[in-house]
Structures are given as C-alpha cells and as structure tokens.
Write a protein that holds these residues in place. Structure first.
Motif, short mmCIF file in Angstrom:
data_model
loop_
_atom_site.label_atom_id
_atom_site.label_comp_id
_atom_site.label_asym_id
_atom_site.label_seq_id
_atom_site.Cartn_x
_atom_site.Cartn_y
_atom_site.Cartn_z
N VAL A 34 0.61 -1.23 0.07
CA VAL A 34 0.07 0.16 0.15
C VAL A 34 0.83 1.28 -0.11
CG1 VAL A 34 -1.62 1.44 1.27
CG2 VAL A 34 -1.72 -1.12 1.09
N LEU A 35 1.76 1.41 0.85
CA LEU A 35 2.48 2.82 1.21
C LEU A 35 3.54 2.96 -0.14
CD1 LEU A 35 2.96 4.97 2.78
CD2 LEU A 35 4.72 4.13 4.37
N ALA A 36 4.22 1.68 -0.45
CA ALA A 36 5.11 2.01 -1.57
C ALA A 36 4.58 2.46 -2.81
CB ALA A 36 5.80 0.53 -1.67
N PRO A 37 3.48 1.58 -3.21
CA PRO A 37 2.72 2.43 -4.38
C PRO A 37 2.15 3.55 -4.53
CG PRO A 37 1.94 -0.04 -4.16
CD PRO A 37 2.74 0.35 -2.67
N LEU A 38 1.64 4.21 -3.14
CA LEU A 38 1.33 5.23 -2.77
C LEU A 38 2.40 6.35 -3.22
CD1 LEU A 38 -1.20 5.22 0.16
CD2 LEU A 38 -1.68 5.68 -2.30
N LEU A 39 3.38 6.02 -2.56
CA LEU A 39 4.58 6.85 -2.83
C LEU A 39 5.05 7.07 -4.18
CD1 LEU A 39 6.98 5.81 0.26
CD2 LEU A 39 5.61 7.96 0.09
N VAL A 40 4.94 5.91 -4.92
CA VAL A 40 5.19 5.89 -6.46
C VAL A 40 4.37 6.95 -7.13
CG1 VAL A 40 5.20 4.57 -8.64
CG2 VAL A 40 6.45 3.83 -6.50
N MET A 41 3.00 6.71 -6.75
CA MET A 41 1.94 7.61 -7.26
C MET A 41 2.16 9.00 -7.03
SD MET A 41 -1.39 5.33 -7.12
CE MET A 41 -0.93 4.13 -5.61
N ILE A 42 2.69 9.32 -5.78
CA ILE A 42 2.77 10.64 -5.45
C ILE A 42 3.85 11.26 -6.31
CG2 ILE A 42 3.47 12.20 -3.60
CD1 ILE A 42 2.04 10.18 -1.60
N LEU A 43 4.63 10.68 -6.44
CA LEU A 43 6.00 11.21 -7.23
C LEU A 43 5.64 11.36 -8.71
CD1 LEU A 43 9.14 8.85 -5.93
CD2 LEU A 43 8.52 11.51 -5.51
N LEU A 53 -8.07 10.68 -1.67
CA LEU A 53 -8.88 9.96 -0.74
C LEU A 53 -8.71 8.84 -0.33
CD1 LEU A 53 -11.97 11.67 -2.61
CD2 LEU A 53 -11.34 12.37 -0.63
N PHE A 54 -8.24 8.08 -1.26
CA PHE A 54 -7.87 6.97 -0.77
C PHE A 54 -6.89 6.88 0.37
CE2 PHE A 54 -5.11 2.80 -1.14
CZ PHE A 54 -6.19 1.97 -1.23
N ALA A 55 -5.85 7.62 0.21
CA ALA A 55 -4.76 7.76 1.28
C ALA A 55 -5.32 8.07 2.62
CB ALA A 55 -3.77 8.63 0.78
N VAL A 56 -6.30 8.93 2.51
CA VAL A 56 -6.85 9.67 3.70
C VAL A 56 -8.05 8.45 4.56
CG1 VAL A 56 -8.61 11.31 4.69
CG2 VAL A 56 -6.70 11.73 3.05
N CYS A 57 -8.52 7.63 3.46
CA CYS A 57 -9.29 6.67 3.97
C CYS A 57 -8.76 5.54 4.63
CB CYS A 57 -10.56 6.42 3.06
SG CYS A 57 -11.62 7.72 2.48
N TRP A 58 -7.43 5.09 4.09
CA TRP A 58 -6.80 3.86 4.45
C TRP A 58 -5.86 4.01 5.55
CZ3 TRP A 58 -8.52 -0.95 3.95
CH2 TRP A 58 -9.48 -1.23 3.02
N ILE A 59 -5.15 5.12 5.67
CA ILE A 59 -3.85 5.22 6.23
C ILE A 59 -4.36 5.14 7.61
CG2 ILE A 59 -2.11 7.00 7.15
CD1 ILE A 59 -1.31 5.46 4.63
N PRO A 60 -5.48 5.60 8.37
CA PRO A 60 -5.80 5.68 9.44
C PRO A 60 -5.83 4.18 10.26
CG PRO A 60 -7.04 7.29 8.68
CD PRO A 60 -6.21 6.66 7.45
N LEU A 61 -6.66 3.31 9.39
CA LEU A 61 -6.46 2.03 9.67
C LEU A 61 -5.21 1.28 9.64
CD1 LEU A 61 -8.48 -0.46 10.40
CD2 LEU A 61 -8.79 -0.99 7.94
N HIS A 62 -4.42 1.39 8.67
CA HIS A 62 -3.02 0.77 8.78
C HIS A 62 -2.37 1.27 9.92
CE1 HIS A 62 -3.30 -1.50 5.12
NE2 HIS A 62 -3.79 -0.56 4.50
N SER A 63 -2.43 2.66 10.25
CA SER A 63 -1.70 3.19 11.33
C SER A 63 -2.31 2.45 12.85
CB SER A 63 -2.15 4.61 11.61
OG SER A 63 -1.71 5.55 10.24
N LEU A 102 -14.31 4.11 7.78
CA LEU A 102 -13.69 5.12 6.64
C LEU A 102 -12.90 4.46 5.76
CD1 LEU A 102 -12.85 8.09 6.60
CD2 LEU A 102 -10.88 7.50 7.83
N SER A 103 -12.37 3.47 5.67
CA SER A 103 -11.60 2.52 4.84
C SER A 103 -12.95 2.34 3.98
CB SER A 103 -10.88 1.29 5.12
OG SER A 103 -11.79 0.41 5.75
N HIS A 104 -13.95 1.90 4.17
CA HIS A 104 -15.06 1.17 3.11
C HIS A 104 -15.73 2.38 2.66
CE1 HIS A 104 -15.46 -2.47 5.83
NE2 HIS A 104 -14.33 -2.73 4.95
N ALA A 105 -15.82 3.64 3.33
CA ALA A 105 -16.52 4.69 2.93
C ALA A 105 -15.47 5.20 1.57
CB ALA A 105 -16.57 5.81 3.77
N ASN A 106 -14.48 5.02 1.49
CA ASN A 106 -13.66 5.38 0.33
C ASN A 106 -14.30 4.97 -1.15
OD1 ASN A 106 -10.87 4.23 -1.57
ND2 ASN A 106 -11.12 6.46 -0.92
#
Length: 344
Positions: A194-203, A243-253, A277-281
């Motif tokens: 999850v986090l590694a692909p998110l960082l690639v997408m941000i770049l 929105l994906f990051a905002v909804c999923w990062i809290p659960l992973h945290s 929150l993760s499902h609401a995404n």
C-alpha cells in the motif's frame, strides 16, 4: 457454520447500520460508474484511463458486495474453521490491493500520455490496456492470498490443538486478526503493498503537475486548452488518490499501534471508525467522478434522462417535457441529456 452468541452492544448496532448504508452506496454508485463509462461514453473502452477506472469501480463495487459483509461477519459473529476464516479474510485484502494497483495503473497511464505523446497510442493499445487490467487483478490475488501460503495466525488460534490437521477442522469464532498476522499487515501489506505504491503515485503526479505547469507557461493558445483539460483530469484523479490515502492510512496506522503497543493501544470504537472510513472510500469515488470528470458527468445525465423517460416522467410532467423540447432552462443538459461529446 454456526452463529456466535455474543451480546449485541449499541455501538455494534450503529457500526452495522453504517456498514449496510456504505455497502448500498458502494453497489449503486459503482454500478452506475461502470454503466456510465461502458454505455454512456462513446469509445471509452479504447481509452486506457477509463478502462482502469472501470477496474477501480469494479473493485469498489465488490467492496460493497463482499468486503463489507465479510467485515461484519469476521467480527466474531460466526464460528468457522480456521482455513475458511483465513480464506474469507484474504478476500478483503485482494479487493484493497486491486484498488491500489488500479490507481497505480491510472497514474502510470497519465504519466506516459504526457511524457511520451508520440509513442503513447502505440504503447497504450486496447489489448495491452486490458492485459494490464488482468495483470493488476492477478497480482492482487497473489498478494492478497499470501497468508494462505503460511504467513498467518490460525495455528495458534485453537487451544488444545496438537497438530495442523486437527486445528484446521475445529470451528471457532472467526475474527480478522485471529487468522491474519499483524506483522504481515504492517510489514508486507501496509509498507510493501500500500505505502510503496502510494509513494510512487505521489511522485508520478508531482512530475505530471510540474511538467504541465511548465508547458502551460510556454504553450501556444491553441495547445493551452488541451493542456488545461489534461490538468483538470489529472487533478481529479489525484483527488481520488488523496481520498484513498486519507481513508486507508488511519486503519493501517491502527494496525501499527496494535503491533508495537498491544491490544490496549486501540479501542474497539476507534477500530470500527477506521474500518468504516476505509469502506467509505469506495462509496465516495463515484461522487468524485460525477463532479470532476466532464465525460462521466454527461454520461450520468444521459442515464438520468433515460431513467426519467422510462418512468414516463418526460411525458407525464409538463414542466420536464417543456424543458426537454425547448431547452430554455439553464440546466437543460442535466435534465434531458445531450448528444454532444465533451472532452475530459
């Protein structure tokens, strides 16, 4: 399978009702997205971005159909064998991974479209696009079902079991974290999948916006309109990613806190909020498409028009009929649809 006789708390009732509402919104909204793209937008299946959007919408639809019901079931309310409990838990991981990889495919597609315009049509053929979609789902299954190959908890779940064959045949209350290893969720699923692909997408999106900004400053008036449309679409897709990051990062945290600080680090109510929150995404994405992507806006209006006509509204309601025939109302397109074609 037998139902567990746990006491039902008010908090659990609220959580379940909200899950049902989210599941309904996921199913209706994402089914509408698939219908709008496949039927309402001409030639959309020849455009890679829309193919990947269909893949993302399909994953979000399956969240409503499968992931949300499983989240409620995998809360200790059913007694399952550990093997079945593990399999059902992995389905949730597969759908999450499919969303991540679909978002990554969209980001790569927009990057290639902008930075290799001369070769883009040769690279992003319809066959290659759908092959990429198939690869995304195959990888999602491989990564999501990884716990089935041994990285799980269930060998210690059944007290008194002396070997694997006996433990796998005993039915016990099934919960997600009773079979899915927290180290797997943190080190493999979160950091790696999850986090590694998110960082690639941000770049990628940072590179896209930087390039668009430079081109807009140096572009001729004729090319400026096209670049502005490209930037608007990139912003819309980046919003979906945010929105994906905002909804999923809290659960992973929360999973990280559970791993490093123990069960007392996260309350049950907080964990329920993170799951919701993760499902609401998956329910929010269709709304973003409707407000931010003009082609999907037009497709929605066409579907709405056909729906009204199917109910006989355009024939029974004189006000709507008059608007459809004259087009005097400002929102004529939204009410009666349009045969024209807009660009993203």
């Amino acid at each position: 399978m037998k139902t567990d006789s746990r006491s039902i708390s008010p908090g659990w009732v609220i959580y379940t009702v909200l899950e049902v509402l989210i599941a309904t919104a996921c199913c209706i909204g994402n089914a509408l997205v698939v219908c709008a793209v496949c039927v309402g937008i001409r030639g959309s299946l020849r455009e890679p971005t829309f193919c990947f959007l269909i893949s993302l919408a399909a994953a979000d639809f399956l969240v409503g159909v499968a992931a949300v019901p499983l989240a409620v079931l995998l809360d200790g309310w059913a007694s399952l064998t550990p093997d079945l409990c593990l399999l059902l838990s992995c389905v949730v991981l597969v759908l999450t991974q499919a969303s991540v990889l679909s978002l990554l495919a969209i980001a790569v597609d927009r990057y290639l479209r902008l930075h290799t315009p001369l070769r883009y049509k040769d690279l992003a053929t319809q066959t290659r696009t759908w092959l990429a979609v198939a690869v995304c789902w195959a990888l999602s299954c491989l990564l999501g079902f990884t716990p089935l190959f041994g990285w799980h908890n269930y060998t210690t779940q059944v007290a008194g079991a002396t070997n694997k064959s006996s433990s796998s045949s005993i039915s016990t209350p099934c919960t997600f974290l009773s079979v899915i290893s927290l180290p797997f969720m943190v080190y493999f699923n979160f950091l790696g999948c999850v986090l590694a692909p998110l960082l690639v997408m941000i770049l990628l999106y940072a590179r896209i916006f930087w390039s668009l900004q430079g081109r807009l400053q140096d572009s001729a008036p004729q090319a400026r309109a096209l670049l502005l449309r490209e930037r608007r679409l990139a912003r819309s897709l980046a919003l979906v990613l945010l929105l994906f990051a905002v909804c999923w990062i809290p659960l992973h945290s929360m999973n990280c806190m559970l791993l490093f600080h123990g069960p007392e680090a996260v309350t049950q109510g907080t964990l329920y909020a993170g799951i919701l929150l993760s499902h609401a995404n998956s329910a929010v994405n269709p709304v973003v498409y409707a407000y931010r992507i003009p082609k999907i806006q037009q497709a929605y209006s066409q579907i709405w028009r056909h729906f009204l006509m199917g109910l006989g509204c355009c024939h029974g309601d004189e006000r709507i009929q008059r608007a459809c025939s004259t087009g005097n109302r400002p929102n004529h397109t939204e009410m009666c649809g349009s045969g024209g074609k807009t660009t993203p």
